[in-house]
Every structure is written in structure tokens, then in C-alpha cells.
Motif scaffolding. Structure first.
Motif, mmCIF file in Angstrom:
data_model
loop_
_atom_site.group_PDB
_atom_site.id
_atom_site.type_symbol
_atom_site.label_atom_id
_atom_site.label_comp_id
_atom_site.label_asym_id
_atom_site.label_seq_id
_atom_site.Cartn_x
_atom_site.Cartn_y
_atom_site.Cartn_z
ATOM 1 N N GLY A 148 44.917 34.016 40.024
ATOM 2 C CA GLY A 148 43.586 33.423 40.006
ATOM 3 C C GLY A 148 43.454 32.454 38.848
ATOM 4 O O GLY A 148 44.456 31.977 38.298
ATOM 5 N N ASP A 149 42.223 32.144 38.484
ATOM 6 C CA ASP A 149 42.010 31.250 37.350
ATOM 7 C C ASP A 149 40.808 31.717 36.541
ATOM 8 O O ASP A 149 40.130 32.672 36.900
ATOM 9 C CB ASP A 149 41.841 29.802 37.802
ATOM 10 C CG ASP A 149 40.684 29.619 38.773
ATOM 11 O OD1 ASP A 149 39.619 30.239 38.572
ATOM 12 O OD2 ASP A 149 40.831 28.857 39.750
ATOM 13 N N GLN B 249 49.781 30.768 30.348
ATOM 14 C CA GLN B 249 49.547 30.770 31.787
ATOM 15 C C GLN B 249 48.057 30.913 32.072
ATOM 16 O O GLN B 249 47.288 31.343 31.209
ATOM 17 C CB GLN B 249 50.301 31.933 32.450
ATOM 18 C CG GLN B 249 51.809 31.917 32.218
ATOM 19 C CD GLN B 249 52.474 33.204 32.660
ATOM 20 O OE1 GLN B 249 52.169 33.738 33.711
ATOM 21 N NE2 GLN B 249 53.381 33.707 31.827
ATOM 22 N N ILE B 250 47.676 30.566 33.301
ATOM 23 C CA ILE B 250 46.317 30.773 33.788
ATOM 24 C C ILE B 250 46.323 31.958 34.746
ATOM 25 O O ILE B 250 47.179 32.045 35.634
ATOM 26 C CB ILE B 250 45.777 29.517 34.489
ATOM 27 C CG1 ILE B 250 45.682 28.353 33.498
ATOM 28 C CG2 ILE B 250 44.419 29.789 35.125
ATOM 29 C CD1 ILE B 250 44.656 28.558 32.403
ATOM 30 N N ALA B 251 45.366 32.877 34.564
ATOM 31 C CA ALA B 251 45.279 34.079 35.399
ATOM 32 C C ALA B 251 43.837 34.279 35.864
ATOM 33 O O ALA B 251 42.905 33.658 35.356
ATOM 34 C CB ALA B 251 45.760 35.298 34.609
ATOM 35 N N GLY B 252 43.679 35.160 36.853
ATOM 36 C CA GLY B 252 42.346 35.502 37.329
ATOM 37 C C GLY B 252 41.764 36.707 36.619
ATOM 38 O O GLY B 252 40.551 36.856 36.509
ATOM 39 N N ASN B 253 42.641 37.572 36.128
ATOM 40 C CA ASN B 253 42.197 38.764 35.393
ATOM 41 C C ASN B 253 43.344 39.225 34.512
ATOM 42 O O ASN B 253 44.500 38.837 34.705
ATOM 43 C CB ASN B 253 41.776 39.873 36.359
ATOM 44 C CG ASN B 253 40.812 40.856 35.730
ATOM 45 O OD1 ASN B 253 40.611 40.862 34.522
ATOM 46 N ND2 ASN B 253 40.194 41.702 36.541
ATOM 47 N N GLN C 56 40.951 26.232 35.002
ATOM 48 C CA GLN C 56 41.549 26.312 36.333
ATOM 49 C C GLN C 56 43.042 26.001 36.271
ATOM 50 O O GLN C 56 43.823 26.402 37.132
ATOM 51 C CB GLN C 56 40.864 25.320 37.298
ATOM 52 C CG GLN C 56 39.485 25.748 37.754
ATOM 53 C CD GLN C 56 38.451 25.627 36.653
ATOM 54 O OE1 GLN C 56 38.412 24.631 35.931
ATOM 55 N NE2 GLN C 56 37.615 26.643 36.503
ATOM 56 N N ASP C 57 43.422 25.275 35.229
ATOM 57 C CA ASP C 57 44.827 24.958 34.972
ATOM 58 C C ASP C 57 44.959 24.691 33.475
ATOM 59 O O ASP C 57 44.026 24.954 32.708
ATOM 60 C CB ASP C 57 45.302 23.770 35.808
ATOM 61 C CG ASP C 57 44.387 22.547 35.653
ATOM 62 O OD1 ASP C 57 43.902 22.305 34.517
ATOM 63 O OD2 ASP C 57 44.146 21.845 36.641
ATOM 64 N N LEU C 58 46.117 24.163 33.065
ATOM 65 C CA LEU C 58 46.370 23.944 31.641
ATOM 66 C C LEU C 58 46.163 22.485 31.222
ATOM 67 O O LEU C 58 46.632 22.079 30.159
ATOM 68 C CB LEU C 58 47.800 24.383 31.306
ATOM 69 C CG LEU C 58 48.073 25.897 31.400
ATOM 70 C CD1 LEU C 58 49.573 26.181 31.292
ATOM 71 C CD2 LEU C 58 47.306 26.653 30.334
#
Length: 616
Positions: A71-72, A51-55, A38-40
Motif C-alpha cells: 500500500g502507500d 520503501q513505501i508501505a500501507g501499514n 504515495q511514492d518516493l
């Protein structure tokens, strides 16, 4: 007096990895735990390229680039010229561990996973390459010594057994079972680290590989009992998701004070012991190891072991029992754990720490089989291990009969698919570019596509055989074979599931000068030529259907799946980025994506011609 025979049966190496997945919020030894994305916060001092992404997705035409959305759940590394990127380290350290994750490579990208920050498993976009080196995808990278002569500085690297990597922009699955180096109380190393097993896209490509020291680029040339997982971040664009770890740091259970009794005769059911005296009995000696290697004087007998199981870590334990040539059972703490079952049995029991009564039965009543008893145990913080005689292993597999694809063979056989479906008129076509496929002559349908080695024909040719062969590489199966062409009343009509009413008549196939087949059949009153070609160094399989005098309302189902995404310019992504479909020539027709019974289908009205490519 009975004693251990000097003769030891051989066991061909066969590893079965069993991992129990338990989702929990905190890191716990012996349980499979998701690394939160959900984060780093699961990583130490992450650099700006992470980075954190949803897709995330990739362009097959653009080097070293991933496109991401908000997103995450997805960890993305995007190094640039201004921000070259840096490696990423987990906040936790590990010793013996299983690591499981999905990853996606950008075109031309390079990355790696370092166990304990020291031993690298290579990640690389090698799409279309047939080379296998320590630097290939799934390879264990070389160690390095600058003092060695030129050409010999790199050493002790290990190439993967097969090339089973997929195209950029597709999710790939990796599972690593790692055994950490071991040290005595003074800190002296007593055992090297090992990659016990490495699976890429469902295929074992490394097994029982000893690591004599850190690989090139290690955080340090010294070795430690623990270290962080390290993701290489300064080489190329890569994404990860569904990251899970299982730690194994607890003491193994032990068997103590074993004794045995042997009962002569054929026991296909568990006997009542009070009514029959044993032929012989005795202590098992000082090894406390279960074995079937006893001189019984007969080919039919039952061995009853009794002893104590010492459990040092409370929790659930799993027992896998192999009783060749008969049946076996296990009782622990006066509980039936593995019932009396032929050949193989499995069971679990929850135990506190302590010592518990243990009983194992091995009834060997198939007189034509060799006796082999094998017991494996796993539990909380305990990786599955062999608790029985280590030299005795099940010699049950025939030497494999492997068909090579170097000469592009075309092999007819049965082909078994999931769901207990057998294709009785399967034609498997091999390519030297290591992309292969199976076609069903009974339906004019593509059955499966796979990358890696070609076929295992052992089931077909060993002894009496059953006529079937097996694909060896990383497989994409397309479900129960169904007609590619169907006459529909409307574009929303349900697809025909069999050949009834279609007047389908197979007409065989012919081979061109490159041994590439064109299949022929009649369906719905029209003649079809169905040609397949491996393209672009094995990067894809192109299919061309030529139809004479197309019937009214004739459609082709190009593909069906759980999800079909329109990626633009005639490209589609299927089943959560498992493979691509590229529409090359529809003879002016327009494709249709429709949803039927919860699944999506890509269908095309058929005119004179249809050409499309599966990129995998």
C-alpha cells in the motif's frame, strides 16, 4: 503629559503554537502541506532501504525489525547487514518551518531528523529508560569537536524535559517549530538557529533552544538560510506517516503612526466616543508598539489606539488579543475583527497587501488586576509573533506546585476529564519509573495512564484551590469512568454505563510494602480485589482482579476503543497502534472482541481471576 512608565510588568514565558492546516497538492509557503507518500518522489535519490508501505508493525521481542504490508502512506526504513541504509533528503529546502509527523520505532532502533540537514532531533527507542540525555528520544543532539579533550568532544546538546516516548510498534507524534539562522546581505550570520518548540506525544519537551552551530553528523559545518529535511537512515528501522510542513518566509505586518486616547472610568461596554472627551492623548513615540504601560492615575480606564497596519503579504490574518483585567477589541480596515470581549479574544480577517486603518481598545475595569495588553498576529507565511510591547507579558500563572513521583506517592484529588467530566474520588499513583495512573474509586475503573512527570497540584493548593490536579506527561485517557465488571444477559448485551442496579460499594484500598495499592469493592454481590503493579522498568501497568464467588453472567471489560487488532499470542493493539493490551491470565476464560455502537470492546467472562497488562 502622559509618558511610558519605567516600570515593566513581567510576563512568565508562555508559548502558544497555532498552526492552521490546509491540504493542498503543491508546496506553498505559509500553508500546511502534506509531503506525499504515495511514492518516493518527494525525496532525493532514495536508497534501497527506504520503501513505501500501507501499514507497518513491530515485534516487541525482535530487535530492529518492522513488518510492512503493501500500500502507500507510510515511509519505512529497513537497513540490513547487506544494505546498511543511507540518509534520505527532501527535494525541497526550508528556512523557518513547522514540521509535524507520526513515527514508529522498532525495538532498539535509532534514527534522527535533521532540520536543514544540519540540526538533529534524536529519535530512539528508549522504552523503559528513565535517563534523559541529548541522545534520548526528543533530545537535540550534541555538537562535536575532535580537537577538544576526551570527554568534552561533545557539547551543547540538550536533553528533553521529560521522557514521554512510547513502546516500539506504537505510533508517536512529533511537532517541531524551527527558526532558521539569519544572515545579512554579505552572508554574515546575525542570529543563530532555534528550536522554538518541540512537542512529543502532546508534551512540550524543548522550548526556545538556541543552536549555536550544526550538530554532530551534519551534512556540513557551515550554515545556510535554507536546507533540506534529512531523515537518518543508516542506524535503525523506523517508519513515518502524516508528514506535514508549514513554511514561514514572509514579512511580518507592521504597525505605524500609532496614537492613543485615554478615557477615565469603568467601561464594561464599548462607549460612544463622541459623547465623552478623553482625559489624555498623545503619540506613541517612534516605537509603534502597543503597550498598557501608561501612567493613567487610575485603576479603571479605557485606552483607544489608532494607527495604520502595513500588510506586505495578502491573505488571512489571525489576531489573538489578551486584555488582562478587562476587555478588548480590534478593528482592521473598518472591519470588526476581535469583538469587545473580556480578557481574551481571537479573530481573523482577509487583507490584500497595503496599508489599513487599525484600532484597538483596551478597557481595564477590574481594579484588583494589573494592566497587561498583549497582541499576537499570524498570517500567510508569518509565524505567530508578538506585535505589542515585548517586555509586557501576562503574569497570570502561579508558580507551579509539582508533585514528584520519586517516592511513589498516592494522591487523592478531583481529576477533570475531556467532555467536562470531573472524577471526584480520583486516586493518582506515581512511579519512579515515570509511568503513572489514575483510578476512580466511585466506579472501580482505570481513568488514565501516562508517561513522564507526575502531577501538577497547583489547581488544588494554590490560594483557595478547586481540589483538582493535572497529569503532566503524555496521557492515554480511557473515557468517562464505567464499571469494569458488569452482569450481562448475553455476551452481546450493552455495557452498563453507571453503577445503578450493580450494588457497587467501594471499600477503599491498602498499600503493600512497595506502596502499591490494591483497591477493594463489592459489586453484583461479589467481593473484588483490584491490584495494580508497574512492571518491567515502567514499560507497562499490570492489573489483577481477584473475584470471590463470581456472579452469574459476570464479565470484565478490559478495554474499548475505535479499533482493536488481534496481534496474536494474547496481544492486542488498540486505536491505530496507540497502546498494547496483553492478556496474562484469564483463569481459563476466552476473550471476546465485539462491536457496540460503532466502537469495539474487549470483554472477558469472569471466573476467579483476571490479569492483563497495558503496554504503553
Amino acid at each position: 503629559m502622559l509618558h511610558l512608565s519605567k516600570f515593566l510588568f513581567t510576563w512568565k514565558a508562555r508559548t502558544v503554537a497555532v498552526i492552521t492546516c490546509l491540504a493542498i497538492s503543491a508546496l506553498a509557503y505559509g500553508q500546511t502541506t502534506a509531503i506525499p507518500l504515495q511514492d518516493l518522489s518527494s525525496f532525493q535519490n532514495p536508497g534501497k532501504s527506504w520503501q513505501i508501505a500501507g501499514n507497518v508493525s513491530a515485534d516487541l521481542a525482535e530487535e530492529n525489525k518492522l513488518t510492512q504490508s503493501k500500500g502507500d502512506g507510510v515511509l519505512v526504513n529497513m537497513p540490513t547487514k547487506k544494505n546498511k541504509g543511507q540518509d534520505l533528503f527532501t527535494t525541497f529546502e526550508h528556512g523557518n518551518v513547522d514540521l509535524e509527523l507520526d513515527f514508529m520505532m522498532a525495538k532498539g532502533s535509532n534514527s534522527g531528523i535533521y532540520l536543514q540537514g544540519r540540526y538533529e532531533v534524536q529519535l530512539l527507542d528508549g522504552w523503559g529508560s528513565t535517563n534523559r540525555t541529548a541522545g534520548s528520544l526528543g533530545g537535540i543532539y550534541e555538537r562535536w569537536d575532535e580537537s577538544r579533550p576526551e570527554g568534552q568532544k561533545g557539547f551543547q546538546g540538550y536533553a528533553p524535559r521529560q521522557n514521554v516516548g512510547r513502546a516500539p510498534g506504537l505510533w508517536q507524534h512529533l511537532k517541531i517549530s524551527f527558526q532558521a539562522p539569519q544572515f545579512d546581505a554579505s552572508g554574515k550570520k546575525t542570529a543563530n538557529a532555534k528550536i522554538l518548540r518541540l512537542e512529543l506525544n502532546g508534551v512540550t519537551i524543548q522550548e526556545n533552544v538556541e543552536l549555536f552551530g550544526p550538530t554532530r553528523g551534519s551534512i556540513s559545518n557551515d550554515e545556510k538560510p535554507t536546507g533540506p529535511i534529512r531523515l537518518q537512515g543508516d542506524h535503525g528501522a523506523v517508519a513515518f506517516r502524516n508528514m506535514k510542513v508549514t513554511h514561514y518566509s514572509k514579512a511580518q505586518p507592521e504597525l505605524k503612526n500609532l496614537t492613543y486616547k485615554i478615557y477615565q472610568g469603568r467601561y464594561e461596554r464599548q462607549p460612544v466616543y463622541d459623547s465623552i472627551p478623553p482625559e489624555a492623548e498623545g503619540p506613541q513615540g517612534t516605537s509603534n508598539i502597543l503597550t498598557s504601560n501608561l501612567k493613567t492615575g487610575t485603576k479603571q480606564y479605557l485606552v483607544r489606539y489608532n494607527g495604520t497596519l502595513e500588510v506586505k503579504e495578502p491573505g488571512e490574518y489571525t489576531f489573538n488579543l489578551f486584555a488582562r483585567g478587562g476587555s478588548g477589541s480590534i478593528r482592521v480596515n473598518n472591519q470588526d475583527v476581535v469583538p469587545f470581549k473580556t480578557w481574551e479574544g481571537k479573530g481573523t480577517v482577509t487583507l490584500p497587501a497595503g496599508e489599513f486603518p487599525f484600532e484597538l481598545l483596551y478597557s481595564k475595569y477590574m481594579d484588583w488586576e494589573k494592566p497587561v495588553l498583549a497582541l499576537r498576529v499570524s498570517g500567510p507565511g508569518v509565524r505567530e509573533f508578538l506585535i505589542s510591547e515585548k517586555e509586557l507579558v501576562p503574569d497570570v500563572d502561579a508558580d507551579p506546585i509539582i508533585v514528584s513521583a520519586q517516592e511513589r506517592p498516592v494522591l487523592r484529588s478531583f481529576m477533570d476529564l475531556p467532555g467536562q467530566h470531573r472524577v471526584t474520588h480520583a486516586v493518582s499513583v506515581g512511579s519512579a519509573n515515570q509511568l503513572h495512573y489514575t483510578y476512580d474509586l466511585d466506579h472501580g475503573a482505570l481513568v488514565q495512564l501516562w508517561r513522564g512527570d507526575f502531577l501538577d497540584a497547583t489547581p488544588m493548593w494554590h490560594e483557595r484551590g478547586d481540589g483538582s490536579s493535572k497529569a503532566l506527561g503524555s496521557i492515554k485517557q480511557f473515557g468517562k469512568p464505567t464499571l469494569t465488571l458488569a452482569a450481562l444477559a448475553t455476551e452481546q448485551s450493552a455495557w452498563v454505563t453507571d453503577t445503578t442496579g450493580s450494588n457497587f460499594i467501594p471499600k477503599g484500598y491498602s498499600l503493600n510494602q512497595n506502596a502499591e495499592p490494591t483497591f477493594r469493592y463489592r459489586v453484583h454481590g461479589t467481593t473484588v480485589q483490584d491490584a495494580f503493579r508497574i512492571i518491567e522498568s515502567g514499560r507497562g501497568l499490570q492489573r489483577e482482579l481477584n473475584i470471590q464467588s463470581s456472579a452469574t453472567g459476570l464479565y470484565a471489560r478490559v478495554i474499548d476503543g475505535e479499533k482493536i487488532e488481534d496481534a496474536g499470542k494474547g496481544m492486542y493493539l488498540v486505536d491505530d497502534k496507540a497502546y498494547y493490551v496483553r492478556l496474562d491470565d484469564l483463569a481459563g476464560a476466552k476473550p471476546i472482541i465485539r462491536t457496540v455502537n460503532g466502537r469495539q470492546e474487549l470483554i472477558v467472562p469472569v471466573r476467579s481471576k483476571l490479569v492483563y497488562t497495558l503496554l504503553f
